[in-house]
Design a protein around this motif. Structure first.
Motif, PDB file in Angstrom:
ATOM      1  N   TYR A 246      -9.991  20.209   2.955  1.00  0.00           N
ATOM      2  CA  TYR A 246      -9.793  21.654   2.776  1.00  0.00           C
ATOM      3  C   TYR A 246      -8.816  21.931   1.632  1.00  0.00           C
ATOM      4  N   LYS A 247      -7.688  21.232   1.632  1.00  0.00           N
ATOM      5  CA  LYS A 247      -6.679  21.436   0.593  1.00  0.00           C
ATOM      6  C   LYS A 247      -7.215  21.033  -0.783  1.00  0.00           C
ATOM      7  N   SER A 248      -7.991  19.950  -0.824  1.00  0.00           N
ATOM      8  CA  SER A 248      -8.562  19.509  -2.102  1.00  0.00           C
ATOM      9  C   SER A 248      -9.484  20.576  -2.677  1.00  0.00           C
TER      10      SER A 248
ATOM     11  N   ASP B 207     -10.126  25.333  -6.551  1.00  0.00           N
ATOM     12  CA  ASP B 207     -10.773  26.659  -6.541  1.00  0.00           C
ATOM     13  C   ASP B 207     -12.249  26.578  -6.152  1.00  0.00           C
ATOM     14  N   LEU B 208     -12.533  25.691  -5.214  1.00  0.00           N
ATOM     15  CA  LEU B 208     -13.904  25.556  -4.721  1.00  0.00           C
ATOM     16  C   LEU B 208     -14.121  26.358  -3.444  1.00  0.00           C
ATOM     17  N   TRP B 209     -13.019  26.699  -2.783  1.00  0.00           N
ATOM     18  CA  TRP B 209     -13.105  27.351  -1.471  1.00  0.00           C
ATOM     19  C   TRP B 209     -12.077  28.471  -1.397  1.00  0.00           C
ATOM     20  N   SER B 210     -12.519  29.642  -0.952  1.00  0.00           N
ATOM     21  CA  SER B 210     -11.608  30.792  -0.894  1.00  0.00           C
ATOM     22  C   SER B 210     -11.427  31.336   0.519  1.00  0.00           C
ATOM     23  N   GLU B 211     -12.139  30.742   1.484  1.00  0.00           N
ATOM     24  CA  GLU B 211     -12.034  31.207   2.869  1.00  0.00           C
ATOM     25  C   GLU B 211     -10.945  30.425   3.613  1.00  0.00           C
TER      26      GLU B 211
ATOM     27  N   PHE C 275     -13.962  26.582   6.888  1.00  0.00           N
ATOM     28  CA  PHE C 275     -14.184  25.297   6.215  1.00  0.00           C
ATOM     29  C   PHE C 275     -14.551  24.226   7.247  1.00  0.00           C
ATOM     30  N   SER C 276     -13.895  24.269   8.388  1.00  0.00           N
ATOM     31  CA  SER C 276     -14.195  23.308   9.455  1.00  0.00           C
ATOM     32  C   SER C 276     -15.634  23.464   9.931  1.00  0.00           C
ATOM     33  N   GLY C 277     -16.106  24.707   9.972  1.00  0.00           N
ATOM     34  CA  GLY C 277     -17.494  24.942  10.356  1.00  0.00           C
ATOM     35  C   GLY C 277     -18.467  24.351   9.354  1.00  0.00           C
ATOM     36  N   ALA C 278     -18.114  24.454   8.064  1.00  0.00           N
ATOM     37  CA  ALA C 278     -18.958  23.866   7.022  1.00  0.00           C
ATOM     38  C   ALA C 278     -18.970  22.341   7.144  1.00  0.00           C
ATOM     39  N   LEU C 279     -17.817  21.761   7.442  1.00  0.00           N
ATOM     40  CA  LEU C 279     -17.748  20.310   7.635  1.00  0.00           C
ATOM     41  C   LEU C 279     -18.616  19.875   8.812  1.00  0.00           C
TER      42      LEU C 279
ATOM     43  N   ARG D 199     -23.429  24.066  -1.244  1.00  0.00           N
ATOM     44  CA  ARG D 199     -23.945  25.407  -0.928  1.00  0.00           C
ATOM     45  C   ARG D 199     -22.926  26.254  -0.167  1.00  0.00           C
ATOM     46  N   PHE D 200     -21.925  25.597   0.422  1.00  0.00           N
ATOM     47  CA  PHE D 200     -20.876  26.347   1.118  1.00  0.00           C
ATOM     48  C   PHE D 200     -19.751  26.770   0.166  1.00  0.00           C
ATOM     49  N   LEU D 201     -19.677  26.123  -0.988  1.00  0.00           N
ATOM     50  CA  LEU D 201     -18.539  26.306  -1.890  1.00  0.00           C
ATOM     51  C   LEU D 201     -18.764  27.442  -2.884  1.00  0.00           C
TER      52      LEU D 201
END
Length: 285
Positions: free
Chosen positions: A35-37, A42-46, A51-55, A73-75
């Motif tokens: 998540y932090k990476s 700047d790949l994830w803004s939520e 993010f855990s749901g996407a994982l 597709r989630f990013l």
């Protein structure tokens, strides 16, 4: 079939243990690291929960079927290959499903119980389960991936010692000696030069495609494909393979303990028979 599996037990056990990572999920520390990476790039803004749901969605797919694009597709934008490499799990960063671990322990327990003709405490389901739990949750600086049979033996010996002290030392040494001899025999057999013999059974492309699809389905624990021709296979070896595939499909999604061992044995049979058919026909092509 039991004798064949027992002769390959050390090798099959290695494959089954390492295969536990195929359906593992990132542990909380690894999930937050990913998540932090993604946030830093700047790949994830939520938030982390999303993010855990996407994982969970991504790692819910069989490992062999996962692609970078499945998570892209989630990013907000596609990640680069270096970031994607960090999605690779080890036994230190992955959470192994308890059911999957129990299934491997149950398979090993039943095969040893039948082949060694004993129900000794040291091969009990509880002992083997604890052995695998210890092995697949390595401490810092311990091996965390690509386990070998000897790694299992070391973990098993530690588990028995922790539970029973030296009470079963003599018995355990005897069992380990027999299993290590099996491992040595496998290595000898694999080291022997292989003579390619022209096969007596030739498969058409349609038959070959089905065998390869069936092997892939068994490998990934997916639904077994039906034979593509309505009249069914005409060759005896394929007729037998189809019957095994039908049996596998009956028990594939079972959660009944008494059927799990039959499912795993049947799956192993499919893989072995497909491996016998596919390489020989490719060589003959």
């Amino acid at each position: 079939m039991i004798l064949e599996m027992w002769g390959q037990f050390p090798k099959l056990l290695e494959q089954n243990i390492n295969g536990l990572l195929d359906h593992a999920y990132p542990n909380p520390t690894k999930a937050f690291q990913l998540y932090k990476s993604c946030k830093m790039e700047d790949l994830w803004s939520e938030n982390f929960a999303k993010f855990s749901g996407a994982l969970e969605d991504y790692f819910g797919k069989p490992r062999q079927l996962r692609k970078k694009s499945d998570f892209d597709r989630f990013l907000d934008r596609p990640m680069d290959s270096e970031i994607f490499k960090s999605f690779h799990l080890t036994f230190r960063t992955g959470l192994v499903a308890e059911e999957a671990l129990h299934n491997v322990a149950s398979w090993a327990h039943n095969l040893m119980r039948i082949s060694l003709k004993t129900s000794t405490t040291i091969i009990s389901l509880d002992v083997l389960t604890q052995t695998l739990q210890t092995l697949t949750t390595p401490a810092p600086y311990e091996k965390e991936i690509n386990f070998e049979f000897e790694d299992f033996c070391v973990s098993w010996k530690k588990t028995v010692g922790k539970l029973y002290g030296s009470q079963h030392d003599h018995e355990l040494r005897g069992v380990l000696r027999e299993l290590r001899e099996l491992k040595t025999q496998i290595e000898r057999d694999e080291a022997k030069p292989v003579t390619v013999v022209t096969p007596t059974i030739y498969l058409t492309q349609t038959e070959l495609d089905w065998v390869e699809s069936l092997r892939s389905a068994a490998l990934n624990k997916l639904k077994a494909p039906k034979f593509p021709l309505s009249k069914g296979p005409s060759k005896q070896v394929l007729m037998e393979l189809e019957r095994v595939a039908q049996l596998y499909e009956i028990v594939r999604v079972t959660s009944l303990p008494e059927l799990i061992k039959h499912r795993d044995n049947t799956r192993a049979t499919i893989l072995a028979r497909c491996d016998e058919l596919v390489p020989s026909n490719k060589l003959a092509a």
